[in-house]
Design an enzyme around this catalytic site. Structure first.
Site, mmCIF file in Angstrom:
data_model
loop_
_atom_site.group_PDB
_atom_site.id
_atom_site.type_symbol
_atom_site.label_atom_id
_atom_site.label_comp_id
_atom_site.label_asym_id
_atom_site.label_seq_id
_atom_site.Cartn_x
_atom_site.Cartn_y
_atom_site.Cartn_z
ATOM 1 C CG ASP A 1 -1.152 10.321 4.862
ATOM 2 O OD1 ASP A 1 -1.710 11.417 4.727
ATOM 3 O OD2 ASP A 1 -0.457 9.791 3.970
HETATM 4 C C1 GLC Z 1 0.631 11.355 1.188
HETATM 5 C C2 GLC Z 1 -0.788 11.863 1.352
HETATM 6 C C3 GLC Z 1 -1.828 10.807 1.169
HETATM 7 C C4 GLC Z 1 -1.359 9.844 0.107
HETATM 8 C C5 GLC Z 1 -0.176 9.098 0.679
HETATM 9 C C6 GLC Z 1 0.445 8.133 -0.330
HETATM 10 O O1 GLC Z 1 1.475 11.942 2.110
HETATM 11 O O2 GLC Z 1 -1.069 12.595 2.542
HETATM 12 O O3 GLC Z 1 -3.057 11.463 0.801
HETATM 13 O O4 GLC Z 1 -2.405 8.940 -0.242
HETATM 14 O O5 GLC Z 1 0.833 9.971 1.164
HETATM 15 O O6 GLC Z 1 1.031 8.834 -1.374
#
Ligand code: GLC
Length: 740
Positions: free
Chosen positions: A267
């Protein structure tokens, strides 16, 4: 035309060069007559260590660099899971302000789950896949399949409810259809992301049975049945190690036990250690030094854990280059499935099929919870007072990374005005919230008392009131990064509903949310509708349901307790939620949602699987094809369903299994199959499902194996997890280790 000497020479040399080039064999990595694995190995063999290291971490907010020298393209990613997010600037959490990046906003995944319709999940995934392909995205960062454990979790609206079978059945078609466009789905957040509070740090303790029987099955289905090409690690820890580089979860379960051959991605900001990232299965590092929402260090890419620091460990010999090669293989394999696949479709945007799918999912996901005196459908020709901010608030923005810039977003007020006639619709805001924000609650620009007074006056003028409220995508509502502060409706809605019902008892309440909410006002409403973040076509879909043009068929993908304290996660003190000193312990084990309510005898206000219709359905003659089964058999269960009312409609028949004398404690019953069928008034049909005996297994944490006990079982057919309409019993002849 005569050619001069120089031109002739130039043309001759060009012809020779072309012939020479044509004579060179196409290198395997560029030859799509070769297998993907051959091409992966050939490309890998041509790459330098620098090129390999570059390929496994970000070059910008949402891309990795590929390998320019070899002509291997950059990988571009975008959020989902409800549509293709707007463009961002290269290196900041800032919208790029493009004018060609609006999308078809699909309903939130809780709505999709509430349809209990896997065929719709396939249509849904295809919309997202086609629009992602057209926008030249190689990975869509979705779907989310984390289990709904507490109604306070800020991201439940992005997930598929409290039951692992429902989530498993709905996620597979989504993945397959999305990936049929040559775009990778990225199932998330692996694993145990069941709260947003302290998400970057919280260490989850959960027993092995709950982990295997509740929290992992949908991920397992996405990998084994869905063939997902990428998976995203979660921010939190499991057993003290970040899930993003956790040997047990990633190496042992995801890659070894399930055979996941895709790329495992962080993430944004969820990587924290070079050695763990190198050895515990992380393949692509994104968003380091960012909180994934609002802030991040610019141009930090060389400092990433899997950038220079990893290169140094490889150069020193502490980490083998083979560890890097394994990561690059998975990234290359993803490339050959996406941007190196010259035969993948071209995608499309805003098609009538996309709009139709958005409308269909919204229509089928809306759940009719209560309908006393057949208050709904609303009769036309009467004066309706539509009251509540969610009748007009844009609900595709905010909420965090699932925010969208829809090409169209029909509000409930617009939908109702179009359906019932402008002249028949009065409107009053009733209450107001501030603009969406990810780190604090912005004040409303309006005076709450004035809004309430105006709404009450409006209600007096109407034959009936439709209150449209609920949660929204603001901070500490249904929003990423933090959980809700309370189980109650915010912004004074509870009092407003009570006051409205005093001046006009003909009131229906529509809750728009991704979570259960407290409903102390429920007795004051003749009708209650659980609606969702319905995306582009939401207002039309809601008007279709409230007018009776479409008969509601949604079923709750989660339980709605009377009180927060009736919920399992809130029955064991702060250690169970939100955690103490960075540790949260899932004390309830397997008993989440209806498993808790049924097993502990704690009645929910509205149970999992509940959803009314404008018609009625009669069940009869529930039967199994045999009275006894061997462990390798499949059970055929049949029930007769009749539309015993006056309107055509669809019913989701749910099948719950209950073991009589389990060797280890099991929930009172568990969903093992469901089938949604549409019947005309008076029409009857047999509903048949097939349940492999292996699916009755439980996880024995001592043996660390799935086991089916020789025992007596009951199978219940129900219109919800508590509205059971038939029971059949059968025996399993011998115990066995189930092949799972
Ligand atoms: C965010 C989310 C994730 C997302 C990523 C990119 O913090 O937790 O679900 O795809 O960052 O935006």
């Amino acid at each position: 035309m005569t050619l001069n000497r120089q031109t002739i020479i130039t043309l001759a040399l060009a012809a020779v060069a072309t012939a020479a080039h044509a004579a060179q064999p196409t290198p395997p990595y560029l030859d799509d007559t070769k297998t993907i694995e051959e091409r992966v190995e050939d490309a890998l063999g041509r790459m330098t260590l620098d090129e390999k290291i570059a390929m496994i971490h970000a070059q910008s907010k949402f891309s990795t660099p590929g390998c320019p020298r070899l002509g291997i393209p950059e990988i571009w990613m975008s959020d989902g899971p409800h549509g293709v997010r707007m463009e961002f600037t290269w290196d900041e959490w800032t919208h790029a302000g493009w004018t060609n990046d609006s999308c078809t906003a699909m309903p939130a995944l809780t709505c999709l789950a509430a349809t209990f319709n896997p065929e719709l999940a396939g249509r849904y995934g295809n919309v997202v896949g086609e629009e992602a392909r057209f926008r030249n995205k190689d990975i869509i960062l979705g779907p989310g399949v984390n289990i709904y454990r507490t109604p306070l979790s800020g991201r439940n609206f992005e997930y598929m409810g409290e039951d692992p079978l429902l989530a498993s059945r709905m996620v597979v078609p989504y993945i397959k259809s999305l990936q049929s466009n040559g775009v990778a789905a990225c199932m998330k957040h692996f694993a145990l992301n069941n709260q947003e509070h302290d998400r970057d740090n919280v260490n989850v303790t959960v027993d092995e049975r709950a982990l295997n029987e509740l929290y992992l099955p949908a991920f397992r289905a996405g990998v084994i049945d869905g063939g997902v090409w990428s998976v995203m690690g979660s921010y939190n820890k499991y057993k003290g190690t970040y899930c993003t580089h956790n040997d047990t979860l990633v190496n042992q379960i995801l890659k070894k036990e399930w055979g996941f051959d895709g790329a495992f991605i962080t993430d944004w900001g969820s990587a924290h250690d070079t050695r763990e990232a190198a050895l515990n299965g992380l393949d692509i590092e994104m968003g380091s030094w960012t909180n994934g929402l609002t802030w991040g260090k610019s141009n930090a890419y060389n400092e990433y854990y899997m950038a220079e620091p990893l290169k140094a460990l490889v150069r020193s010999g502490e980490i083998s280059e083979e560890a890097v090669n394994e990561k690059v293989r998975r990234v290359l394999r993803l490339c050959y499935r996406t941007n190196m696949n010259r035969h993948r479709p071209w995608g499309s945007m805003h098609t009538t099929e996309h709009t139709a799918a958005a409308l269909e999912v919204a229509r089928e996901g809306i759940v009719l919870l209560k309908n006393d005196k057949s208050f709904l459908p609303l009769r036309t020709g009467r004066k309706l007072a539509v009251i509540g901010e969610n009748a007009v608030k844009c609900l595709t923005i905010g909420g965090g990374s699932s925010e969208l810039k829809p090409k169209v977003e029909i509000s409930p007020l617009e939908g109702l005005r179009k359906r019932f006639g402008e002249e028949n619709i009065l409107f009053s805001l009733g209450y107001a919230s501030g603009e969406p924000n990810y780190s604090n609650e912005l004040p409303s620009p309006y005076d709450a008392d004035s809004l309430m007074t105006a709404a009450i006056e409006t209600a007096k003028l109407a034959d009936a009131v439709v209150f449209i409220g609920g949660l929204n995508k603001n901070y500490r509502q249904d929003c990423e990064g933090e959980d809700r502060a309370t189980y109650s409706l915010p912004f004074g809605q509870g009092e407003l509903i009570a006051r409205l019902s005093e001046v006009n008892p003909n009131i229906a309440v529509v809750i728009v949310s991704g979570n259960a909410v407290a409903m102390p006002w429920a007795e004051k409403a003749h009708a209650i509708v659980q609606s969702w973040y319905l995306g582009s076509m939401g207002g039309e879909a809601l008007a279709d349901i409230l007018s009776g043009d479409i008969n509601p068929s949604g079923k709750l993908p989660f339980s709605i307790p009377f009180r927060l304290e009736d919920c399992a996660a809130h029955s064991f003190g702060e250690t169970a939620y939100p955690g103490v000193n960075g540790n949260v312990n899932y004390e309830e084990g397997l008993l989440v949602g209806y498993r808790w309510h049924d097993t502990r005898g704690i009645k929910a206000r509205y149970p999992f699987g509940h959803g009314l219709s404008y018609t009625t359905f009669a069940y009869s003659d529930l039967r199994t094809d045999r009275r006894q089964y061997a462990p390798t058999d499949t059970i055929t269960v049949t029930v007769r369903l009749r539309n015993s009312g006056k309107a055509a409609g669809a019913e989701t028949v749910q099948f719950y299994a209950a073991q009589k004398n389990p060797r280890l404690p099991r929930p009172a019953k568990e969903l093992k199959a469901f089938s949604k069928i549409r019947l005309e008034p008076g029409e009857s049909r047999d509903v048949e499902v097939r349940i492999p005996v292996a699916n009755l297994a439980y996880y024995n944490d001592t043996l660390r194996r799935w086991v089916v006990d020789a025992d007596e079982f009951a199978i219940h057919a129900g219109s919800s997890s508590t509205d059971l309409r038939g029971k059949a019993s059968f025996k399993i002849s011998e115990s066995s280790l189930a092949a799972r």
